[in-house]
Design a protein around this motif. Structure first.
Motif, PDB file in Angstrom:
ATOM      1  N   ALA A   1     -16.712  27.363 -59.862  1.00 47.41           N
ATOM      2  CA  ALA A   1     -16.723  28.189 -58.527  1.00 47.41           C
ATOM      3  C   ALA A   1     -17.825  28.699 -57.870  1.00 47.41           C
ATOM      4  CB  ALA A   1     -15.465  29.011 -58.885  1.00 47.41           C
TER       5      ALA A   1
ATOM      6  N   TYR B   1      -8.288  17.553 -51.280  1.00 49.97           N
ATOM      7  CA  TYR B   1      -9.147  16.451 -50.591  1.00 49.97           C
ATOM      8  C   TYR B   1      -9.648  15.635 -51.372  1.00 49.97           C
ATOM      9  CZ  TYR B   1     -12.767  14.570 -47.704  1.00 49.97           C
ATOM     10  OH  TYR B   1     -13.472  13.431 -47.017  1.00 49.97           O
TER      11      TYR B   1
ATOM     12  N   GLY C   1     -10.561  29.291 -47.246  1.00 48.44           N
ATOM     13  CA  GLY C   1      -9.157  28.891 -47.549  1.00 48.44           C
ATOM     14  C   GLY C   1      -8.510  28.036 -46.439  1.00 48.44           C
TER      15      GLY C   1
ATOM     16  N   SER D   1     -13.022  20.653 -58.084  1.00 52.16           N
ATOM     17  CA  SER D   1     -13.183  20.604 -56.732  1.00 52.16           C
ATOM     18  C   SER D   1     -12.289  21.440 -55.730  1.00 52.16           C
ATOM     19  CB  SER D   1     -13.109  18.969 -56.039  1.00 52.16           C
ATOM     20  OG  SER D   1     -11.982  18.642 -56.191  1.00 52.16           O
ATOM     21  N   SER D   2     -11.050  21.909 -56.461  1.00 49.46           N
ATOM     22  CA  SER D   2     -10.208  22.493 -55.478  1.00 49.46           C
ATOM     23  C   SER D   2     -10.803  23.891 -55.181  1.00 49.46           C
ATOM     24  CB  SER D   2      -8.918  22.521 -56.197  1.00 49.46           C
ATOM     25  OG  SER D   2      -8.970  23.071 -57.675  1.00 49.46           O
ATOM     26  N   THR D   3     -11.204  24.793 -56.368  1.00 52.58           N
ATOM     27  CA  THR D   3     -11.530  26.098 -55.962  1.00 52.58           C
ATOM     28  C   THR D   3     -13.011  25.951 -55.291  1.00 52.58           C
ATOM     29  OG1 THR D   3     -10.769  26.404 -58.451  1.00 52.58           O
ATOM     30  CG2 THR D   3     -12.367  28.083 -57.165  1.00 52.58           C
ATOM     31  N   THR D   4     -13.495  25.180 -55.309  1.00 56.15           N
ATOM     32  CA  THR D   4     -14.990  25.138 -54.461  1.00 56.15           C
ATOM     33  C   THR D   4     -14.679  24.871 -53.009  1.00 56.15           C
ATOM     34  OG1 THR D   4     -16.142  24.266 -56.398  1.00 56.15           O
ATOM     35  CG2 THR D   4     -17.101  24.213 -54.203  1.00 56.15           C
ATOM     36  N   GLN D   5     -13.584  23.890 -52.904  1.00 54.91           N
ATOM     37  CA  GLN D   5     -13.186  23.586 -51.337  1.00 54.91           C
ATOM     38  C   GLN D   5     -12.791  25.005 -50.843  1.00 54.91           C
ATOM     39  OE1 GLN D   5     -14.615  20.606 -50.237  1.00 54.91           O
ATOM     40  NE2 GLN D   5     -12.818  20.141 -49.433  1.00 54.91           N
ATOM     41  N   VAL D   6     -11.865  25.603 -51.426  1.00 51.54           N
ATOM     42  CA  VAL D   6     -11.355  27.061 -50.567  1.00 51.54           C
ATOM     43  C   VAL D   6     -12.238  27.920 -50.693  1.00 51.54           C
ATOM     44  CG1 VAL D   6      -9.544  28.790 -51.375  1.00 51.54           C
ATOM     45  CG2 VAL D   6      -8.995  26.192 -51.988  1.00 51.54           C
TER      46      VAL D   6
ATOM     47  N   ASP E   1      -8.532  21.590 -47.345  1.00 54.91           N
ATOM     48  CA  ASP E   1      -7.623  20.926 -48.497  1.00 54.91           C
ATOM     49  C   ASP E   1      -7.883  21.022 -49.675  1.00 54.91           C
ATOM     50  OD1 ASP E   1      -5.333  19.603 -49.394  1.00 54.91           O
ATOM     51  OD2 ASP E   1      -5.652  17.723 -48.543  1.00 54.91           O
ATOM     52  N   SER E   2      -7.574  21.731 -50.629  1.00 48.09           N
ATOM     53  CA  SER E   2      -7.885  21.663 -51.929  1.00 48.09           C
ATOM     54  C   SER E   2      -7.702  20.494 -52.577  1.00 48.09           C
ATOM     55  CB  SER E   2      -7.168  22.858 -52.642  1.00 48.09           C
ATOM     56  OG  SER E   2      -5.764  22.413 -52.717  1.00 48.09           O
TER      57      SER E   2
ATOM     58  N   SER F   1      -9.298  19.800 -60.466  1.00 49.37           N
ATOM     59  CA  SER F   1      -9.725  21.093 -61.009  1.00 49.37           C
ATOM     60  C   SER F   1     -11.040  21.443 -60.776  1.00 49.37           C
ATOM     61  CB  SER F   1      -9.547  20.875 -62.818  1.00 49.37           C
ATOM     62  OG  SER F   1     -10.054  22.175 -63.352  1.00 49.37           O
TER      63      SER F   1
END
Length: 447
Positions: A277, A70, A64, A54-59, A67-68, A52
């Motif tokens: 984010a 990762y 985009g 790291s996924s938004t920050t990665q994208v 890999d969300s 939760s």
């Protein structure tokens, strides 16, 4: 009839002993289950929160293309390896680990020296060795190694606790490791080591006045290190005056408070947080507690605190019931290491302590930290299962246990005491039969 009553009389103590052993096994398995449950719940919850956070920050940072999942994938891989290590350590090798403590300690100190010359720098700190997916943080290994070293020495030579000079080797080795870690720089891990070794000394029975003297030296050293390093001084100033530097050194602490306040009682929901984010640096590592507070609210924070409370209760109970002095000291030190790390992280996020960059055990993203914590849990579970390494170096030809650190295992002590009682009463069952024969023959055995 008299023979039958005597036989029943002899059988009753055996049954009572079996009952005591079964009740003791049930008590130990209770702490074992509590500790294992708390650890697995924290691991599972950590995997969810790492994704939760790291996924938004990665994208957003990679347009985009990244890999969300990762960080989630790496957490699951390292967590699986750590669980294998924990399982193996919990069932085997407590004595082997104790024997290997000098090698483990020397290796961690060597890596602490190596990282200063060949380490990877991230955000101005040189704490990692390796590259790509394989990186090691030696300070995480040193935490466990120092507790192992202190527990081994204090259990092997219990008289050392009588004076500061007695346990001075522990203080010198710990001080050298902390100095190397401070050069990275990493004050947070240094504080964790100081508290963990201090808890180990307390469990061994060091006098409070000696601990007070050591604490004064540590506090003076921390203040000196803070004064001579500008960024540490800025963090201390922002902690003392939180509203003065919300755009500088106090930015991260201010955003953490906003995240906690935005969550309210029940939070905004997993994945719906905004601070991670755009505003909260290192959301998936040091600041994951703020993400929990925003997305799960006060209830989520209290749940995390409750799990660590369960972990601490089980760990300290295991230490109290340990079969030997080494197990007691070791478990107390390792449990304190995990709890102190969690407290420093939570206090910093809630604004009750300056930020130090300490991750939340089992929950924050960090491969070395996760492996070291699971290794420590494996050692604690081993002691909870009845494992002992205090004097299990073998037996002499006469069957007597070799004493290594001034004590015997409880089972051998009980058998020795039973043998003494049997000798005193005439050699056990044979003596009783002889006494009965003497009574039936009209003669009385001389005492």
């Amino acid at each position: 009839m008299s023979g039958l009553s005597v036989a029943l009389g002899r059988a009753r103590p055996a049954k009572s002993k079996k009952r005591r052993k079964k009740s003791k096994a049930r008590a130990v398995s209770t702490e074992y289950s509590l500790l294992l449950t708390a650890t697995l719940c924290l691991l599972a919850f950590g995997a969810v929160m790492v994704f939760s956070a790291s996924s938004t920050t990665q994208v957003l940072q990679n347009g985009g293309l990244a890999d969300s999942a990762y960080y989630l994938q790496r957490t699951l891989i390292v967590g699986a390896i750590g669980l294998v290590v924990m399982h193996f350590t919990a069932r085997h090798g407590l004595l082997a680990i104790r024997k290997a403590t000098p090698i483990f300690l020397a290796g961690s100190l060597f890596l602490l020296v190596l990282v200063l010359g060949a380490g990877q720098s991230v955000n101005g700190a040189t704490r990692w060795i390796g590259s790509g997916s394989f990186q090691i943080q030696p300070s995480e290994l040193a935490k466990v190694a120092l507790v192992l070293y202190a527990a081994d020495m204090l259990a092997r030579e219990p008289k050392r606790i009588r004076s500061i000079q007695g346990f001075m080797p522990i203080l010198l080795v710990t001080g050298a490791a902390c100095l190397l870690i401070m050069l990275q720089p990493d004050m947070g891990t240094t504080m964790v080591i100081a508290f963990a070794v201090g808890a180990t000394l307390i469990a061994a029975g060091v006098a409070p006045r000696d601990l007070g003297k050591i604490a004064l030296v540590i506090v003076a050293g921390i203040l000196l290190m803070t004064l001579i390093e500008p960024y540490r001084m800025a963090r201390l100033t922002s902690f003392l005056h939180p509203g003065a530097e919300t755009e500088g050194a106090g930015f991260q602490a201010a955003q953490a408070k906003i995240a906690l306040g935005s969550g309210g009682l029940f939070g905004v929901g997993i994945g719906n947080g905004v601070q991670k984010a755009f505003y909260l640096p290192e959301a998936h590592t040091d600041m994951i507690s703020a993400v929990i507070g925003e997305e799960l609210g006060l209830v989520g924070i209290l749940g995390v605190v409750g799990l660590f409370g369960m972990f601490g209760f089980a760990g300290l109970r295991i230490a109290q019931k340990a079969r030997d002095n080494y197990g007691k000291i070791l478990v107390a030190g390792l449990t304190s290491m995990v709890l102190v790390t969690a407290m420093i992280n939570l206090f910093a996020v809630m604004g009750l302590a300056p930020l130090t960059g300490v991750p939340l055990p089992f929950i924050s993203y960090g491969n070395s930290a996760l492996l070291s914590c699971l290794f420590a849990v494996g050692l604690i579970l081993n002691v909870a299962r009845g494992g002992t390494a205090s004097a299990a170096r073998g037996t002499t030809r006469s069957g007597r246990l070799k004493v290594v650190d001034g004590g015997r295992s409880p089972a051998r002590e009980r058998s020795g005491a039973g043998g003494a009682r049997r000798a005193k009463s005439g050699g056990g069952g044979g003596g009783n039969r002889g006494a009965r024969g003497a009574r039936h023959g009209g003669r009385r055995r001389a005492p």
